[in-house]
Design an enzyme around this catalytic site. Structure first.
Site, mmCIF file in Angstrom:
data_model
loop_
_atom_site.group_PDB
_atom_site.id
_atom_site.type_symbol
_atom_site.label_atom_id
_atom_site.label_comp_id
_atom_site.label_asym_id
_atom_site.label_seq_id
_atom_site.Cartn_x
_atom_site.Cartn_y
_atom_site.Cartn_z
ATOM 1 N N ASP B 355 0.830 -1.188 0.000
ATOM 2 C CA ASP B 355 0.000 0.000 0.000
ATOM 3 C C ASP B 355 0.880 1.260 0.000
ATOM 4 O OD1 ASP B 355 -2.702 1.178 0.392
ATOM 5 O OD2 ASP B 355 -1.843 1.871 2.289
ATOM 6 N N GLU B 392 1.954 -0.344 -5.023
ATOM 7 C CA GLU B 392 1.043 0.746 -5.363
ATOM 8 C C GLU B 392 1.969 1.956 -5.444
ATOM 9 O OE1 GLU B 392 -3.224 2.476 -3.824
ATOM 10 O OE2 GLU B 392 -1.658 2.220 -2.356
#
Lengths: 103, 712
Positions: B355, B392
């Site tokens: 993330d 990401e």
């Protein structure tokens, strides 16, 4: 109820009767009994669990330890476990290591 | 050496006594609590503490049963280590109390009153049942526990599916089976998910990407639904409390402390079904938030080590959540690496999606590093050697690295540009034919010199509209989140097909169905790794909410009734996934060059428009066809058919001229999103071999091979 474990061996079938509570403090005694059954060359291990009131995580793991001590060829059946005990065994995925059988 | 021998080791005996507890100096590594012969070894790092205690609780007790201060001789460097003998590990909860200066300007926020969680705790208790209100007066909320890492893995081993062959399915442990329609024995749990493995197999996905499963507190969201007044949750779980512990509230056996086993059983069974497991991991921030947040662990152990701080000791906020983990500090690098190794070695995890990964390449002062040591270390780590690493590749402070994330030949990226291009093209925006071609070819503009599996292609993900909502809403509808619809992305590139929200109009519904199929068709025929959001295959809706991070209800849950009511889309999705698996030409790892490298007479990829060999790159163009020559599959090493994919984003139908095939081969119809989809291998031959009438807002997939007796 105090923990108790008894072993009988008949014609290469080992039967362990459990009663009371199988947890971290009693799992060692159970392990020793499984070792005796394995040492006697049992080809099947039946664990009678009708009188087993409680099974902690350490108790559950000891069933898997039994699987490993006995070897893959030996059938291990847990017979008559109460629904909460059987459900915990199933949800944790331990029913892949042993057979859960109704009494 | 037998067990008996180990028990007789010299270090299996205590040397000190603290109150009734027999102890000895412990081993500094590994950190955390580790069962050793006769006892448990505890090890914790703190550079700035002036004293450190181990705090012991009997399970569930509100007050500690003992507090054992580490004697000075038990400290090595800045690590406190102690073995405590004779503990009942099963009924033990523990934590640490670190005293030291509270001097925020210098980065220190020690609080000698707080009992702190062990950052390396393998199990956490305190939140075993999802959503159950705790005793907020409890002095210690997230209790560390000892775990025996002794799962019986049997013959399980990594599947090592080549990255380019993956079809990723992104889902949420709880949301996948929490809906009553799931009919599993323990809804919302790892065990429940295990019961749905047959569905995943039938769908054809071979990689499950799970939203965070590291322990978090679903109750740390203070907001309520503005209409109903009901509590809102931290449903997604991007707020880690404990990085080594599986979320207990996702386990039916959590109340028995069996969450690790239950999760491992899920991984083991998924592997048996040929499905890998990738975890969504959040190392960019923690649940401790900014200076107003709770002191759970890191802040009280060594704030200045674990968090990026300004020169005045304030928290940098590159994550948008109040704090930013100081990932390139050597101690924190070690922590991250140990954590990932733990999940690979102990849980047999196959990969990780990071993330806001751009934060991982920031230096302790926040500046992006040209050669970030953490990323390099992860790429070359021996234990992580064959795991998938997916970034990401952006963060909340504007660092956008799609296409240039430091990758060391290992990292893949969520391709946000793929998402935006495909969405905009399919909704009918002009000027995108050329960019769509680039995206379908694996985005060589972004990933030249890397394999095409550097690109994880996706159109929808947990964050944003679902596929059904993407074609049903022009605007987000996040009112239920309690933030006046100000949260969530506003640039969705969505199109409602003529009516906002649910529609009774047959033509709107038909168009939406076609649009969903068009999007899935592009996704599953593009080069790169496709990722599907769970439920998109059955048209899951969040009623226009594009940020359901807090919605633990039917907005988020997978409604299994849709498997029946939306069987058409599910059937289409299954066949499309099967088609991808059947055609290695779509899964080649090298980027296509548009040239003939194997002497087939055809380039590896060719582009077409309404006319064969005549792509229309003009701004007004809205038709693109891609032909892949099967002889080039996997670099010409395996045999495959020709595959032709055409997408018409125009509001008018077009008669496509099809490129000619080699002698004896004919075009067969696999799928027309406006009419039918056929089983792989059972595609009927086209009646008119050289042309195809493609409806408005439709896509077609043809396969070229020797003539087949039936015709379409």
């Amino acid at each position: 109820m105090a923990f108790d474990v008894r072993l009988r061996i008949n014609d290469k079938v080992a039967t362990i009767e459990l009663s009371g509570e199988l947890d971290a403090s009693t799992a060692g005694e159970f392990h020793d009994t499984v070792s005796q059954a394995a040492g006697a060359g049992a080809v099947e291990l039946v664990i009678r669990a009708e009188q087993l009131g409680y099974l902690s995580s350490a108790g559950l793991r000891s069933l898997v330890v039994a699987r490993q001590k006995m070897g893959d060829e030996v059938r291990i059946a847990v017979v008559g476990a109460s629904e909460p005990v059987a459900r915990t065994i199933r949800l944790a995925g331990f029913d892949h290591s042993i057979d859960l059988v109704d009494a | 050496m037998s067990t008996q021998d180990i028990r007789e080791r010299i270090d299996a005996f205590p040397t000190h006594r603290i109150g009734p507890y027999r102890v000895r100096a412990g081993r500094p590594l590994p950190y955390g609590a580790t069962p050793v012969p006769g006892g448990v070894n505890f090890s914790v790092y703190s550079d700035g503490a002036t004293s450190m205690s181990l705090v012991l609780f009997e399970r569930g007790a509100t007050q500690p049963s003992a507090e054992l201060e580490f004697p000075p001789e038990f400290r090595i460097g800045s690590v406190y280590a102690m073995t405590v003998f004779g503990l009942d590990a099963e009924n033990l909860e523990y934590g640490f109390r670190a005293d030291g200066p509270f001097d925020p300007a210098r980065g220190d926020r020690f609080d000698g009153v707080k009992v702190l969680s062990d950052p390396y705790a393998r199990l956490i208790s305190g939140r075993e049942v999802w959503g159950r209100e705790p005793d907020w007066d409890n002095v210690y909320h997230y209790r560390s526990q000892v775990l025996n890492d002794d799962f019986d893995w049997g013959g399980d081993r990594p599947l090592r599916i080549p990255a380019e062959d993956l079809v990723i399915y992104e889902t949420h442990v709880r949301g996948f089976t929490r809906h009553p329609s799931s009919k599993v024995s323990a809804p919302g749990t790892y065990a429940g998910m295990r019961e749905k493995i047959p569905y995943l197999r039938e769908l054809g996905v071979n990689c499950l990407e799970l939203l965070p499963v590291f322990e978090f507190d679903e109750l740390d969201n203070p907001r309520t639904d503005p209409v109903t007044g009901e509590r809102l949750y931290n449903y997604w779980g991007y707020n880690t409390v404990s990085f080594f512990a599986p979320k207990a509230g996702y386990a039916a056996t959590g109340p028995f402390g069996m969450q690790a086993d239950e999760f491992k059983s899920l991984v083991k069974e998924l592997h048996k079904a040929g499905i890998e497991v990738v975890l969504d991991v959040v190392f960019n921030h923690t649940a401790e938030g900014n200076e107003q947040g709770p002191t759970i662990s890191f802040r009280g152990l060594d704030n200045a080590t674990y968090y990026m701080l300004t020169p005045r000791g304030e928290y940098y906020n590159f994550s948008g959540t109040g704090n930013t983990v100081n990932c390139n500090h050597p101690v924190v690098r070690d922590f991250v690496l140990s954590c990932l190794r733990h999940w690979v070695a102990e849980y047999h995890i196959d990969g990780f999606r990071f993330d806001l990964a751009a934060i991982l390449d920031r230096a302790p002062d926040g500046t992006p590093l040209p050669n970030p040591p953490l990323l390099e270390q992860l790429a070359h780590d021996p234990i992580l050697r064959h795991t998938k690493l997916i970034a990401e590749a952006w963060d909340a402070a504007g660092l956008y690295q799609v296409g240039n994330f430091p990758n060391y030949g290992r990292w893949s990226e969520w391709n946000g540009k793929y998402r935006d291009t495909v969405r905009r093209f399919v909704k009918g925006e002009p000027g995108l034919v050329g960019e769509l071609a680039t995206r379908m070819a694996g985005s060589p503009d972004l990933y030249q010199g890397r394999t095409s599996s550097a690109s994880v292609n996706f159109i929808t993900a947990h964050d944003g509209f679902t596929l059904a909502d993407l074609v049903s809403y022009n605007d987000k509808h996040n009112e239920a989140n309690g933030e006046n619809n100000n949260d969530g992305a506003s640039d969705n590139n969505s199109w409602n097909c003529g009516e906002e929200g649910p529609s009774a109009l047959a033509h709107v519904r038909e168009l939406r169905m076609r649009q969903m199929k068009n999007l899935l068709t592009i996704l599953l025929t593009s080069q790169g790794i496709p990722m599907i959001l769970a439920g998109d295959e059955v048209g899951r809706t969040q009623l226009g909410n594009n940020n359901t991070y807090c919605q633990d209800n039917e907005l988020s849950w997978f409604d299994w009734g849709r498997v029946e009511t939306n069987a058409e889309l599910l059937d289409f999705s299954r066949k499309l996934i099967a088609f991808r698996h059947a055609h290695p030409v779509l899964r080649t790892s090298d980027h296509p060059t548009g040239t003939d490298r194997v002497g087939s007479g055809y380039p590896d990829v060719s582009w077409h428009g309404v006319g064969a060999w005549a792509p229309d790159w003009a701004d007004h163009g809205r038709v693109l066809a891609m032909m892949r020559c099967g002889r080039h599959a996997k670099g010409g090493t395996v045999a495959d058919d020709h595959v032709y994919v055409a997408v018409n984003a125009h509001w008018e139908a077009h008669d496509l001229e099809l490129p000619a095939l080699p002698d004896g081969q004919r075009w067969h119809l696999f799928a027309d999103t406006g009419t039918a989809v056929h089983p792989v291998g059972g595609e009927p031959e086209l009646k008119h071999p050289g042309r195809f009438h493609l409806g408005a807002h439709s896509a077609v997939v043809l396969v070229g091979r020797a003539a087949h007796p039936t015709t379409a």
